[in-house]
Design a protein around this motif. Structure first.
Motif, PDB file in Angstrom:
ATOM      1  N   ASP A 151       0.870  -1.169   0.000  1.00 54.63           N
ATOM      2  CA  ASP A 151       0.000   0.000   0.000  1.00 54.63           C
ATOM      3  C   ASP A 151       0.908   1.219   0.000  1.00 54.63           C
ATOM      4  O   ASP A 151       1.520   1.571   1.016  1.00 54.63           O
ATOM      5  CB  ASP A 151      -0.889  -0.010   1.243  1.00 54.63           C
ATOM      6  CG  ASP A 151      -1.857   1.171   1.287  1.00 54.63           C
ATOM      7  OD1 ASP A 151      -1.668   2.130   0.512  1.00 54.63           O
ATOM      8  OD2 ASP A 151      -2.788   1.134   2.108  1.00 54.63           O
ATOM      9  N   ASP A 176     -22.649  -2.063   2.839  1.00 53.55           N
ATOM     10  CA  ASP A 176     -21.216  -2.062   2.584  1.00 53.55           C
ATOM     11  C   ASP A 176     -20.763  -3.409   2.046  1.00 53.55           C
ATOM     12  O   ASP A 176     -21.178  -4.465   2.537  1.00 53.55           O
ATOM     13  CB  ASP A 176     -20.453  -1.741   3.867  1.00 53.55           C
ATOM     14  CG  ASP A 176     -20.617  -0.295   4.298  1.00 53.55           C
ATOM     15  OD1 ASP A 176     -20.822   0.561   3.415  1.00 53.55           O
ATOM     16  OD2 ASP A 176     -20.562  -0.021   5.516  1.00 53.55           O
ATOM     17  N   THR A 230       0.187   4.107   2.758  1.00 58.22           N
ATOM     18  CA  THR A 230       0.603   3.930   4.155  1.00 58.22           C
ATOM     19  C   THR A 230       2.040   3.449   4.279  1.00 58.22           C
ATOM     20  O   THR A 230       2.612   3.486   5.370  1.00 58.22           O
ATOM     21  CB  THR A 230      -0.304   2.911   4.863  1.00 58.22           C
ATOM     22  OG1 THR A 230      -0.106   1.609   4.276  1.00 58.22           O
ATOM     23  CG2 THR A 230      -1.771   3.298   4.732  1.00 58.22           C
ATOM     24  N   GLU A 256     -13.465  -1.357  -1.551  1.00 53.43           N
ATOM     25  CA  GLU A 256     -14.668  -1.262  -0.736  1.00 53.43           C
ATOM     26  C   GLU A 256     -15.703  -0.426  -1.466  1.00 53.43           C
ATOM     27  O   GLU A 256     -15.362   0.565  -2.121  1.00 53.43           O
ATOM     28  CB  GLU A 256     -14.316  -0.668   0.627  1.00 53.43           C
ATOM     29  CG  GLU A 256     -13.352  -1.552   1.414  1.00 53.43           C
ATOM     30  CD  GLU A 256     -12.632  -0.829   2.532  1.00 53.43           C
ATOM     31  OE1 GLU A 256     -13.202   0.152   3.068  1.00 53.43           O
ATOM     32  OE2 GLU A 256     -11.500  -1.234   2.867  1.00 53.43           O
ATOM     33  N   PRO A 294      -9.315  -7.337   9.220  1.00 48.12           N
ATOM     34  CA  PRO A 294      -8.845  -5.943   9.248  1.00 48.12           C
ATOM     35  C   PRO A 294      -7.322  -5.909   9.153  1.00 48.12           C
ATOM     36  O   PRO A 294      -6.640  -6.815   9.646  1.00 48.12           O
ATOM     37  CB  PRO A 294      -9.341  -5.437  10.604  1.00 48.12           C
ATOM     38  CG  PRO A 294     -10.508  -6.309  10.936  1.00 48.12           C
ATOM     39  CD  PRO A 294     -10.173  -7.656  10.364  1.00 48.12           C
ATOM     40  N   ARG A 295      -6.794  -4.871   8.536  1.00 45.92           N
ATOM     41  CA  ARG A 295      -5.366  -4.855   8.240  1.00 45.92           C
ATOM     42  C   ARG A 295      -4.501  -5.189   9.457  1.00 45.92           C
ATOM     43  O   ARG A 295      -3.510  -5.907   9.335  1.00 45.92           O
ATOM     44  CB  ARG A 295      -4.962  -3.508   7.645  1.00 45.92           C
ATOM     45  CG  ARG A 295      -3.498  -3.462   7.253  1.00 45.92           C
ATOM     46  CD  ARG A 295      -3.161  -2.253   6.429  1.00 45.92           C
ATOM     47  NE  ARG A 295      -3.814  -2.274   5.120  1.00 45.92           N
ATOM     48  CZ  ARG A 295      -3.547  -1.399   4.144  1.00 45.92           C
ATOM     49  NH1 ARG A 295      -2.659  -0.425   4.364  1.00 45.92           N
ATOM     50  NH2 ARG A 295      -4.168  -1.475   2.989  1.00 45.92           N
ATOM     51  N   HIS A 296      -4.859  -4.698  10.622  1.00 49.82           N
ATOM     52  CA  HIS A 296      -4.113  -5.002  11.837  1.00 49.82           C
ATOM     53  C   HIS A 296      -4.978  -5.823  12.794  1.00 49.82           C
ATOM     54  O   HIS A 296      -4.820  -5.737  14.010  1.00 49.82           O
ATOM     55  CB  HIS A 296      -3.630  -3.711  12.510  1.00 49.82           C
ATOM     56  CG  HIS A 296      -2.620  -2.961  11.698  1.00 49.82           C
ATOM     57  ND1 HIS A 296      -1.269  -3.184  11.810  1.00 49.82           N
ATOM     58  CD2 HIS A 296      -2.761  -2.013  10.732  1.00 49.82           C
ATOM     59  CE1 HIS A 296      -0.618  -2.394  10.964  1.00 49.82           C
ATOM     60  NE2 HIS A 296      -1.501  -1.674  10.289  1.00 49.82           N
ATOM     61  N   THR A 337      -7.625  -4.137   0.548  1.00 52.85           N
ATOM     62  CA  THR A 337      -8.345  -2.884   0.373  1.00 52.85           C
ATOM     63  C   THR A 337      -7.780  -1.912   1.410  1.00 52.85           C
ATOM     64  O   THR A 337      -6.845  -2.230   2.139  1.00 52.85           O
ATOM     65  CB  THR A 337      -9.866  -3.055   0.581  1.00 52.85           C
ATOM     66  OG1 THR A 337     -10.128  -3.295   1.969  1.00 52.85           O
ATOM     67  CG2 THR A 337     -10.398  -4.217  -0.251  1.00 52.85           C
ATOM     68  N   LYS A 338      -8.381  -0.733   1.526  1.00 53.49           N
ATOM     69  CA  LYS A 338      -7.865   0.243   2.482  1.00 53.49           C
ATOM     70  C   LYS A 338      -7.981  -0.255   3.914  1.00 53.49           C
ATOM     71  O   LYS A 338      -7.173   0.114   4.779  1.00 53.49           O
ATOM     72  CB  LYS A 338      -8.595   1.575   2.312  1.00 53.49           C
ATOM     73  CG  LYS A 338      -8.254   2.284   1.006  1.00 53.49           C
ATOM     74  CD  LYS A 338      -8.965   3.622   0.891  1.00 53.49           C
ATOM     75  CE  LYS A 338      -8.570   4.331  -0.408  1.00 53.49           C
ATOM     76  NZ  LYS A 338      -9.257   5.636  -0.561  1.00 53.49           N
ATOM     77  N   ASN A 339      -8.974  -1.096   4.188  1.00 60.87           N
ATOM     78  CA  ASN A 339      -9.206  -1.530   5.562  1.00 60.87           C
ATOM     79  C   ASN A 339      -9.087  -3.033   5.774  1.00 60.87           C
ATOM     80  O   ASN A 339      -8.950  -3.472   6.920  1.00 60.87           O
ATOM     81  CB  ASN A 339     -10.599  -1.073   6.026  1.00 60.87           C
ATOM     82  CG  ASN A 339     -10.712   0.435   6.101  1.00 60.87           C
ATOM     83  OD1 ASN A 339     -10.066   1.069   6.925  1.00 60.87           O
ATOM     84  ND2 ASN A 339     -11.531   1.016   5.220  1.00 60.87           N
ATOM     85  N   TRP A 340      -9.135  -3.811   4.694  1.00 62.17           N
ATOM     86  CA  TRP A 340      -9.179  -5.261   4.823  1.00 62.17           C
ATOM     87  C   TRP A 340      -8.043  -5.914   4.050  1.00 62.17           C
ATOM     88  O   TRP A 340      -7.607  -5.420   3.006  1.00 62.17           O
ATOM     89  CB  TRP A 340     -10.500  -5.821   4.274  1.00 62.17           C
ATOM     90  CG  TRP A 340     -11.729  -5.319   4.952  1.00 62.17           C
ATOM     91  CD1 TRP A 340     -12.473  -4.223   4.606  1.00 62.17           C
ATOM     92  CD2 TRP A 340     -12.368  -5.879   6.096  1.00 62.17           C
ATOM     93  NE1 TRP A 340     -13.537  -4.077   5.452  1.00 62.17           N
ATOM     94  CE2 TRP A 340     -13.509  -5.087   6.391  1.00 62.17           C
ATOM     95  CE3 TRP A 340     -12.107  -6.996   6.896  1.00 62.17           C
ATOM     96  CZ2 TRP A 340     -14.369  -5.366   7.439  1.00 62.17           C
ATOM     97  CZ3 TRP A 340     -12.968  -7.272   7.957  1.00 62.17           C
ATOM     98  CH2 TRP A 340     -14.076  -6.468   8.221  1.00 62.17           C
ATOM     99  N   SER A 341      -7.607  -7.069   4.554  1.00 63.86           N
ATOM    100  CA  SER A 341      -6.766  -7.988   3.780  1.00 63.86           C
ATOM    101  C   SER A 341      -7.591  -9.239   3.517  1.00 63.86           C
ATOM    102  O   SER A 341      -8.334  -9.703   4.395  1.00 63.86           O
ATOM    103  CB  SER A 341      -5.487  -8.339   4.539  1.00 63.86           C
ATOM    104  OG  SER A 341      -4.625  -7.209   4.608  1.00 63.86           O
TER     105      SER A 341
END
Length: 491
Positions: A184, A306, A187, A298, A272-274, A233-237
């Protein structure tokens, strides 16, 4: 054109008629640096600035047993484009196994198709008995190029500009990392996964912008699996558990024989990414196998719910019948032939409100190894540029640009006997539209016994290369590649 040659390496590979040791897969054993490639046709665009890296399977020593195209040693080919000029260099990746075989002057490990005990040394990776070659993918993160191995080896580091070998990543976990980490750029994080034959069978991790392992958690699975790629995605792996994996009874005898397990669905883990294992959202879908995803993002559907949308190449026949016309290579040829396992561009939608999955076929054309404009990663993209392939072979013979809004497809077919490489999409400097971009690629011309670097206009691939430059030698075919813009290199 000034050519600088590196000192010769030891190699024992003999000429062969093996389909993946000859023709477009004939290995090259010299390492060179060329200050400026000669233009054969067209002009190098001046609105492109960066580096193209291509990983290839390039065996050095005579195999101990049967040879599979994924057994080869890693050689990275690079072009550096700046101010309308193109430089070239290629280097082997000095993995531990490569160095040990250079010392021994012979192969020390067996290959993917060899029985247990073929190798002279203990093996590595999820398979347990293989040589960790680092010859599958290559990505650039935090100014470092990482070469990876499809069955979970070390992450081997290179300087993307000089191709100087920098050793293995110090943050690499004990089970290694799989072939396709995702970066990404916003980030500065790199996400990866691995898999193994011992519980919990999969892990997921995040490397921060400073190159440190910042997050690493188990992804519990019912047993050993064979995932190949992931998406972000921006929030998910997004990880997967698909019904094509090793036969459990054969695995007890240390035999790694993949089969399709009838009755099992495809499963997708959204974390979630983390996130932690308890945060995973599992979704089920129709049985298939997928080698590569093209994008994920997303979105919100018509009902205001969503969703996470995932696109990639759905296989209609993950376990194909052997290609009998290839004789003793019948099984191997089928398992690397896109027309045998019938991969097509496909879309999955995961509804976060209802936990339901919906699917749709985007194209009926057999395609794979797709790229998108990287500026549209993790958000809805309109175009996907895929490679087409020669039936019965793992050889790219053209391109297809798919328009997901209209369904229209634009094609370019290479001349007979000319084969492409995986081809990243390079946005034109100052671009305001998604298809204001180029495709960059290496071409292998079996008719002339030469190789070239080529650039295509991504907005009009049908007209073919707009620029071609001669390489100093014919290179071997291979698998994955990447493009990194100059500003991401810090040079």
């Amino acid at each position: 054109m000034q050519i600088t040659r590196e000192p010769a390496l030891k190699y024992t590979l003999e000429p062969s008629n093996h389909p993946y040791l000859s023709g477009a897969w004939t290995p090259v054993h010299e390492e060179v640096t060329v200050d400026q490639l000669e233009v054969i046709e067209g002009e190098v665009p001046t609105d492109i600035d960066g580096i193209y890296l291509r990983n290839t399977e390039n065996p050095v020593h005579q195999p101990l047993g049967r040879h599979h195209p994924f057994d080869g040693d890693a050689m990275v080919h690079q072009v550096d484009i700046r101010d309308g000029k193109v430089a070239y260099r290629n280097r082997f990746i000095r993995t531990h196994c490569f160095i040990e075989e250079q010392i021994a002057g012979q192969s020390l490990w067996g290959g993917l198709m060899d029985p247990p005990g073929t190798g002279k040394r203990p093996g590595f990776g999820a398979h347990g008995g293989l040589k960790d070659t680092g010859s599958t993918d290559i990505v650039v993160h935090a100014g470092v190029a990482y070469a990876t191995f499809y069955q979970c080896g070390e992450a081997w580091m290179l300087d993307p500009v000089t191709l100087e070998n920098l050793g293995k990543a110090p943050w690499g976990p004990i089970d290694g990392i799989s072939a396709h980490p995702k970066v990404d750029e916003a980030t500065g994080e790199m996400m990866f996964f691995n898999y193994s034959v011992h519980a919990p069978y999969m892990h997921y991790g995040v490397v921060d912008r400073a190159g440190r392992l910042a997050h690493y958690v188990p992804i519990p699975l019912p047993g050993p699996r064979l995932p190949h790629d992931m998406a972000i995605t921006k929030n998910w792996s997004i990880l997967n558990d698909m019904p094509l994996f090793w036969d459990e009874e054969a695995l007890k005898r240390d035999i790694h024989a993949a089969r399709l397990h009838e009755g099992l669905p495809s499963r997708f883990a959204l974390i979630p990414r983390h996130g932690q294992p308890e945060d995973i959202r599992w979704f089920e879908a129709e049985p298939t196998y997928v080698l590569h995803w093209t994008n994920a993002y997303e979105a919100r559907n018509e009902d205001g719910e969503d969703e996470v949308v995932l696109e990639g190449y759905h296989q209609s026949c993950p376990m194909p019948e052997p290609l009998q016309e290839h004789g003793r290579y019948a099984h191997m040829m089928a398992y690397v032939d896109e027309h045998s396992f019938q991969c097509r561009l496909h879309r999955w939608r995961f509804n976060l409100s209802t936990s339901e999955t919906s699917e749709e076929r985007l194209s009926d054309r057999i395609v794979e190894f797709g790229m998108i404009n990287p500026d549209y990663a993790m958000r809805r993209n309109r175009y996907t540029w895929s490679t087409t392939s020669k039936p019965g072979w793992f050889l790219f013979n053209g391109y297809c640009r798919h328009d997901s809004e209209t369904g229209e497809e634009q094609l370019y077919q290479l001349p007979e006997g000319v084969y492409a490489s995986e081809s990243p999409v390079v946005p034109k400097q100052g671009a305001t539209k998604e298809d204001q971009a180029y495709l960059v690629t290496f071409l292998i011309d079996e008719n002339k016994g030469t190789s070239e670097f080529a650039i295509l206009d991504a907005g009009d691939i049908a007209k073919g290369p707009i620029c071609r430059l001669a390489l100093p030698h014919k290179i071997s075919s291979g698998v994955h590649s990447t493009w990194v813009a100059r500003e991401m290199l810090g040079s």
